[in-house]
Scaffold this motif. Structure first.
Motif, PDB file in Angstrom:
ATOM      1  N   PRO A 133       0.848  -1.331   0.090  1.00  0.00           N
ATOM      2  CA  PRO A 133       0.319   0.006   0.044  1.00  0.00           C
ATOM      3  C   PRO A 133       1.184   1.456   0.005  1.00  0.00           C
ATOM      4  CG  PRO A 133      -0.140  -1.015   2.557  1.00  0.00           C
ATOM      5  CD  PRO A 133       0.871  -1.905   1.351  1.00  0.00           C
ATOM      6  N   SER A 134       2.293   1.302   0.294  1.00  0.00           N
ATOM      7  CA  SER A 134       2.561   2.179   0.261  1.00  0.00           C
ATOM      8  C   SER A 134       3.579   2.617  -0.725  1.00  0.00           C
ATOM      9  CB  SER A 134       4.062   2.633   1.557  1.00  0.00           C
ATOM     10  OG  SER A 134       2.861   2.446   2.744  1.00  0.00           O
ATOM     11  N   VAL A 135       3.824   1.566  -1.630  1.00  0.00           N
ATOM     12  CA  VAL A 135       4.623   1.534  -3.375  1.00  0.00           C
ATOM     13  C   VAL A 135       3.850   2.177  -4.434  1.00  0.00           C
ATOM     14  CG1 VAL A 135       6.087   0.513  -4.447  1.00  0.00           C
ATOM     15  CG2 VAL A 135       6.449   0.239  -2.351  1.00  0.00           C
ATOM     16  N   LYS A 136       3.687   3.177  -4.822  1.00  0.00           N
ATOM     17  CA  LYS A 136       3.416   3.348  -6.199  1.00  0.00           C
ATOM     18  C   LYS A 136       4.450   3.170  -7.192  1.00  0.00           C
ATOM     19  CE  LYS A 136       1.350   6.902  -9.198  1.00  0.00           C
ATOM     20  NZ  LYS A 136       0.216   5.746 -10.072  1.00  0.00           N
ATOM     21  N   ILE A 137       3.732   1.890  -8.335  1.00  0.00           N
ATOM     22  CA  ILE A 137       5.141   1.777  -9.578  1.00  0.00           C
ATOM     23  C   ILE A 137       4.825   2.719 -10.755  1.00  0.00           C
ATOM     24  CG2 ILE A 137       5.739  -0.041 -11.312  1.00  0.00           C
ATOM     25  CD1 ILE A 137       5.037  -2.299  -8.822  1.00  0.00           C
ATOM     26  N   MET A 138       6.049   3.981 -11.086  1.00  0.00           N
ATOM     27  CA  MET A 138       5.771   4.665 -11.807  1.00  0.00           C
ATOM     28  C   MET A 138       6.099   4.296 -13.406  1.00  0.00           C
ATOM     29  SD  MET A 138       4.604   7.043  -9.045  1.00  0.00           S
ATOM     30  CE  MET A 138       4.951   8.291 -10.506  1.00  0.00           C
ATOM     31  N   GLY A 139       7.194   3.569 -13.404  1.00  0.00           N
ATOM     32  CA  GLY A 139       7.908   2.582 -14.584  1.00  0.00           C
ATOM     33  C   GLY A 139       8.350   1.262 -15.173  1.00  0.00           C
ATOM     34  N   VAL A 140       8.288   0.800 -15.714  1.00  0.00           N
ATOM     35  CA  VAL A 140       9.264  -0.598 -16.053  1.00  0.00           C
ATOM     36  C   VAL A 140       9.763  -0.239 -17.626  1.00  0.00           C
ATOM     37  CG1 VAL A 140       8.934  -2.614 -16.875  1.00  0.00           C
ATOM     38  CG2 VAL A 140       7.455  -1.974 -14.901  1.00  0.00           C
ATOM     39  N   CYS A 141      11.369  -0.314 -16.995  1.00  0.00           N
ATOM     40  CA  CYS A 141      12.087  -0.155 -18.164  1.00  0.00           C
ATOM     41  C   CYS A 141      13.060  -1.796 -18.879  1.00  0.00           C
ATOM     42  CB  CYS A 141      13.200   0.324 -17.575  1.00  0.00           C
ATOM     43  SG  CYS A 141      14.622   0.346 -19.524  1.00  0.00           S
ATOM     44  N   ASP A 142      12.467  -2.244 -19.712  1.00  0.00           N
ATOM     45  CA  ASP A 142      13.102  -3.744 -20.409  1.00  0.00           C
ATOM     46  C   ASP A 142      13.692  -3.458 -21.725  1.00  0.00           C
ATOM     47  OD1 ASP A 142      13.306  -6.110 -19.419  1.00  0.00           O
ATOM     48  OD2 ASP A 142      12.607  -6.383 -21.873  1.00  0.00           O
ATOM     49  N   THR A 143      14.706  -3.575 -22.416  1.00  0.00           N
ATOM     50  CA  THR A 143      15.007  -3.809 -23.606  1.00  0.00           C
ATOM     51  C   THR A 143      13.955  -4.898 -24.396  1.00  0.00           C
ATOM     52  OG1 THR A 143      16.781  -6.027 -23.495  1.00  0.00           O
ATOM     53  CG2 THR A 143      17.410  -3.465 -22.882  1.00  0.00           C
ATOM     54  N   SER A 144      12.758  -5.401 -24.161  1.00  0.00           N
ATOM     55  CA  SER A 144      12.256  -6.261 -25.265  1.00  0.00           C
ATOM     56  C   SER A 144      10.913  -5.498 -25.251  1.00  0.00           C
ATOM     57  CB  SER A 144      11.792  -7.470 -23.921  1.00  0.00           C
ATOM     58  OG  SER A 144      11.095  -7.903 -24.791  1.00  0.00           O
ATOM     59  N   ALA A 145      10.930  -5.561 -26.646  1.00  0.00           N
ATOM     60  CA  ALA A 145       9.558  -4.506 -26.849  1.00  0.00           C
ATOM     61  C   ALA A 145       8.708  -5.676 -27.097  1.00  0.00           C
ATOM     62  CB  ALA A 145      10.392  -4.228 -28.824  1.00  0.00           C
ATOM     63  N   THR A 146       8.713  -6.651 -26.796  1.00  0.00           N
ATOM     64  CA  THR A 146       7.744  -8.071 -26.795  1.00  0.00           C
ATOM     65  C   THR A 146       6.996  -7.216 -25.584  1.00  0.00           C
ATOM     66  OG1 THR A 146       8.225  -9.358 -28.930  1.00  0.00           O
ATOM     67  CG2 THR A 146       7.069  -9.757 -26.829  1.00  0.00           C
ATOM     68  N   MET A 147       8.002  -7.491 -24.020  1.00  0.00           N
ATOM     69  CA  MET A 147       7.657  -7.666 -23.030  1.00  0.00           C
ATOM     70  C   MET A 147       6.445  -6.467 -22.743  1.00  0.00           C
ATOM     71  SD  MET A 147       7.137  -8.013 -19.758  1.00  0.00           S
ATOM     72  CE  MET A 147       8.147  -9.770 -20.402  1.00  0.00           C
ATOM     73  N   LEU A 148       7.569  -4.753 -23.330  1.00  0.00           N
ATOM     74  CA  LEU A 148       6.583  -3.691 -23.270  1.00  0.00           C
ATOM     75  C   LEU A 148       5.968  -3.679 -23.167  1.00  0.00           C
ATOM     76  CD1 LEU A 148      11.083  -1.421 -23.551  1.00  0.00           C
ATOM     77  CD2 LEU A 148       9.270  -2.180 -21.420  1.00  0.00           C
ATOM     78  N   ASN A 149       5.220  -3.822 -25.223  1.00  0.00           N
ATOM     79  CA  ASN A 149       4.044  -4.135 -26.006  1.00  0.00           C
ATOM     80  C   ASN A 149       3.149  -4.498 -24.945  1.00  0.00           C
ATOM     81  OD1 ASN A 149       4.710  -2.715 -27.741  1.00  0.00           O
ATOM     82  ND2 ASN A 149       5.276  -4.425 -28.588  1.00  0.00           N
ATOM     83  N   ILE A 150       3.651  -5.736 -24.197  1.00  0.00           N
ATOM     84  CA  ILE A 150       2.521  -6.277 -23.306  1.00  0.00           C
ATOM     85  C   ILE A 150       2.188  -5.706 -22.395  1.00  0.00           C
ATOM     86  CG2 ILE A 150       1.987  -8.690 -21.712  1.00  0.00           C
ATOM     87  CD1 ILE A 150       4.505 -10.410 -23.933  1.00  0.00           C
ATOM     88  N   LEU A 151       3.692  -4.940 -21.629  1.00  0.00           N
ATOM     89  CA  LEU A 151       2.467  -4.358 -20.576  1.00  0.00           C
ATOM     90  C   LEU A 151       2.225  -3.186 -21.093  1.00  0.00           C
ATOM     91  CD1 LEU A 151       6.518  -4.017 -18.658  1.00  0.00           C
ATOM     92  CD2 LEU A 151       4.560  -5.244 -17.602  1.00  0.00           C
ATOM     93  N   GLN A 152       2.386  -2.062 -21.822  1.00  0.00           N
ATOM     94  CA  GLN A 152       1.098  -1.680 -22.223  1.00  0.00           C
ATOM     95  C   GLN A 152       0.223  -1.313 -22.792  1.00  0.00           C
ATOM     96  OE1 GLN A 152       3.359  -0.190 -25.749  1.00  0.00           O
ATOM     97  NE2 GLN A 152       4.980   1.678 -24.506  1.00  0.00           N
TER      98      GLN A 152
END
Length: 105
Positions: free
Chosen positions: A24-43
């Motif tokens: 409850p005290s953590v807000k995830i602001m971003g994810v960085c990865d070199t895999s375009a596939t992973m980033l597309n899934i997250l988006q």
């Protein structure tokens, strides 16, 4: 509230995300990865900013700290960048590849 960014979103990054995402005290602001596939899934399925470049995430995402779960040979460079930004750091093992890098951090 602690604002966190993830650098590296493989098995360990996903594990840490699933744990911190429920805190409850953590807000995830971003994810960085070199895999375009992973980033597309997250988006597509998760409401979180995604980045291909960790420096850009550190500059833009408004993070207080980073979770580094990339291959070990990249830890030193990423930690140096996070220290320059005065960010808190959680890094997966190994801390660095060499004792000299570990001592300098």
């Amino acid at each position: 509230m602690i604002r966190v960014g993830f650098i590296g979103f493989g098995r360990m990054g996903i594990t840490h995300y699933s744990i911190l995402n429920t805190h409850p005290s953590v807000k995830i602001m971003g994810v960085c990865d070199t895999s375009a596939t992973m980033l597309n899934i997250l988006q597509k399925y998760i409401d979180v900013a995604t980045y291909f470049d960790y420096r850009k995430m550190m500059d833009e995402a408004g993070v207080d700290g980073v979770i580094i779960s990339t291959p070990g040979d990249s830890h030193f460079e990423i930690m140096k960048a996070a220290i320059e930004k005065n960010l808190h750091i959680f890094v997966e093992k190994p801390l660095t590849i060499s004792a000299e890098e570990g001592q300098s951090i």
